[in-house]
Enzyme design. Structure first.
Site, PDB file in Angstrom:
ATOM      1  NE  ARG A  61       4.961  -3.341  14.806  1.00 43.15           N
ATOM      2  CZ  ARG A  61       4.151  -3.547  13.773  1.00 43.15           C
ATOM      3  NH1 ARG A  61       4.571  -3.281  12.548  1.00 43.15           N
ATOM      4  NH2 ARG A  61       2.932  -4.011  13.932  1.00 43.15           N
ATOM      5  CG  MET A  86      -0.685  -1.811   3.358  1.00 44.05           C
ATOM      6  SD  MET A  86      -1.397  -0.166   3.566  1.00 44.05           S
ATOM      7  CE  MET A  86      -2.854  -0.571   4.510  1.00 44.05           C
ATOM      8  NE  ARG A  87       5.091  -5.152   8.656  1.00 46.06           N
ATOM      9  CZ  ARG A  87       4.569  -6.079   9.444  1.00 46.06           C
ATOM     10  NH1 ARG A  87       3.449  -6.688   9.109  1.00 46.06           N
ATOM     11  NH2 ARG A  87       5.155  -6.397  10.575  1.00 46.06           N
ATOM     12  CG  ASN A 103       1.764   7.200   4.477  1.00 48.55           C
ATOM     13  OD1 ASN A 103       1.847   6.291   3.639  1.00 48.55           O
ATOM     14  ND2 ASN A 103       0.788   7.254   5.363  1.00 48.55           N
ATOM     15  CG  HIS A 105      -4.135   7.862   5.760  1.00 50.71           C
ATOM     16  ND1 HIS A 105      -3.908   6.574   6.208  1.00 50.71           N
ATOM     17  CD2 HIS A 105      -5.324   8.234   6.271  1.00 50.71           C
ATOM     18  CE1 HIS A 105      -4.924   6.195   6.970  1.00 50.71           C
ATOM     19  NE2 HIS A 105      -5.801   7.183   7.026  1.00 50.71           N
ATOM     20  CG  ASP A 141      -2.084   6.992   9.329  1.00 45.59           C
ATOM     21  OD1 ASP A 141      -1.162   6.840   8.510  1.00 45.59           O
ATOM     22  OD2 ASP A 141      -2.913   6.092   9.591  1.00 45.59           O
ATOM     23  CD  GLU A 170      -5.142   7.232  -2.262  1.00 42.66           C
ATOM     24  OE1 GLU A 170      -4.035   6.664  -2.233  1.00 42.66           O
ATOM     25  OE2 GLU A 170      -6.175   6.699  -1.795  1.00 42.66           O
TER      26      GLU A 170
HETATM   27  C1  GAR Z   1      -3.918   3.625  -1.251  1.00 42.57           C
HETATM   28  O1  GAR Z   1      -5.274   3.975  -1.195  1.00 42.57           O
HETATM   29  C2  GAR Z   1      -3.151   4.284  -0.127  1.00 42.57           C
HETATM   30  O2  GAR Z   1      -3.632   5.569   0.187  1.00 42.57           O
HETATM   31  C3  GAR Z   1      -3.422   3.337   1.011  1.00 42.57           C
HETATM   32  O3  GAR Z   1      -3.350   2.058   0.444  1.00 42.57           O
HETATM   33  C4  GAR Z   1      -3.717   2.137  -0.932  1.00 42.57           C
HETATM   34  C5  GAR Z   1      -2.614   1.536  -1.738  1.00 42.57           C
HETATM   35  O4  GAR Z   1      -2.966   1.448  -3.088  1.00 42.57           O
HETATM   36  N1  GAR Z   1      -2.466   3.486   2.068  1.00 42.57           N
HETATM   37  C6  GAR Z   1      -2.740   3.283   3.334  1.00 42.57           C
HETATM   38  O5  GAR Z   1      -3.827   2.923   3.728  1.00 42.57           O
HETATM   39  C7  GAR Z   1      -1.587   3.551   4.273  1.00 42.57           C
HETATM   40  N2  GAR Z   1      -2.032   3.568   5.622  1.00 42.57           N
HETATM   41  P1  GAR Z   1      -1.852   1.325  -4.202  1.00 42.57           P
HETATM   42  O6  GAR Z   1      -0.961   0.156  -3.793  1.00 42.57           O
HETATM   43  O7  GAR Z   1      -2.623   1.024  -5.447  1.00 42.57           O
HETATM   44  O8  GAR Z   1      -1.104   2.614  -4.271  1.00 42.57           O
END
Ligand code: GAR
Length: 212
Positions: A61, A86-87, A103, A105, A141, A170
């Protein structure tokens, strides 16, 4: 005008919402840790520079985060926006961008940190779910919250239907949060709290299921 770099890992729908929101900033690049992220094609179609920093090509990492920071800094970013990235980021990386890293979430934090938020919300039978934009701190988070949106959980919901309802919100709150940051209407203060001069509205309560 502030320079913004967006980090993605996949679909990129939040990134697309940001690109199309006509924000008062310059989105200078989209960086993915996966070469096959479909969001990269969307970014290219919008004429945005893209880069891939693959986590697989780094020993750990720390090495990955250092490589990522180098690319981000090459674009002279003022703000770094995680949009489905997602890292898990290391503490030195997060601290390097203190107050500049946000971020989104898919839950009403501090409930449901981590993954599978919609499945867990349905399993628990909560009646209200949602999404959160927050500053990133070393606690996963767990950073100071900038804006949240709540949606009802409906009787027939599946993870897919609930996820779609949350995702619509979102796409509304992330552009708003970034607009505030670009205009310096919201910031992280020295005590690590969200400060700002934007208007707050009393609004109305979301009651789910409804009262009648
Ligand atoms: C979204 O729902 C975002 O909130 C989540 O991944 C999705 C990505 O969608 N993020 C996480 O879970 C971060 N921990 P997208 O690529 O269409 O924006």
């Amino acid at each position: 005008m502030k320079k913004v770099v967006i980090l993605i890992s996949g679909r990129g729908s939040n990134m697309q919402a940001l690109l199309e929101a006509k924000l008062p900033c310059e989105i200078v690049a989209v960086i993915s840790n996966r070469a096959d992220a479909t969001g990269l094609d969307i970014a290219k179609a919008h004429g945005i520079a893209t880069a891939v920093v693959s986590h697989r090509e780094h020993a750990d990492r720390t090495a990955f985060d250092m490589a990522l920071a180098q690319v981000i800094d090459g674009f002279r970013a003022d703000l770094v926006v995680l949009a489905g990235f997602m890292r898990i980021l290391t503490t030195p990386f997060v601290e390097r961008y203190r107050g500049k890293l946000i971020n989104i979430h898919p839950s009403l934090l501090p409930s449901y940190t981590g993954v599978n938020t919609h499945e867990r919300a349905l399993h628990d039978g909560v009646k209200i779910h949602g999404c959160t934009v927050h500053f990133v701190t070393p606690t996963l988070d767990g950073g100071p919250i900038i804006i949240q949106a709540a949606v009802p959980v409906l009787r027939g919901d599946t993870p897919a239907s609930l996820s779609a309802r949350v995702l619509r919100e979102e796409h509304r709150i992330y552009p708003q949060a970034l607009r505030w940051l670009c205009r310096e209407q919201v910031w992280l203060d020295t005590a690590g709290r969200v400060a700002g001069n934007r208007l707050e509205q009393p609004g109305v309560a979301l009651i789910s299921p409804g009262l009648n």
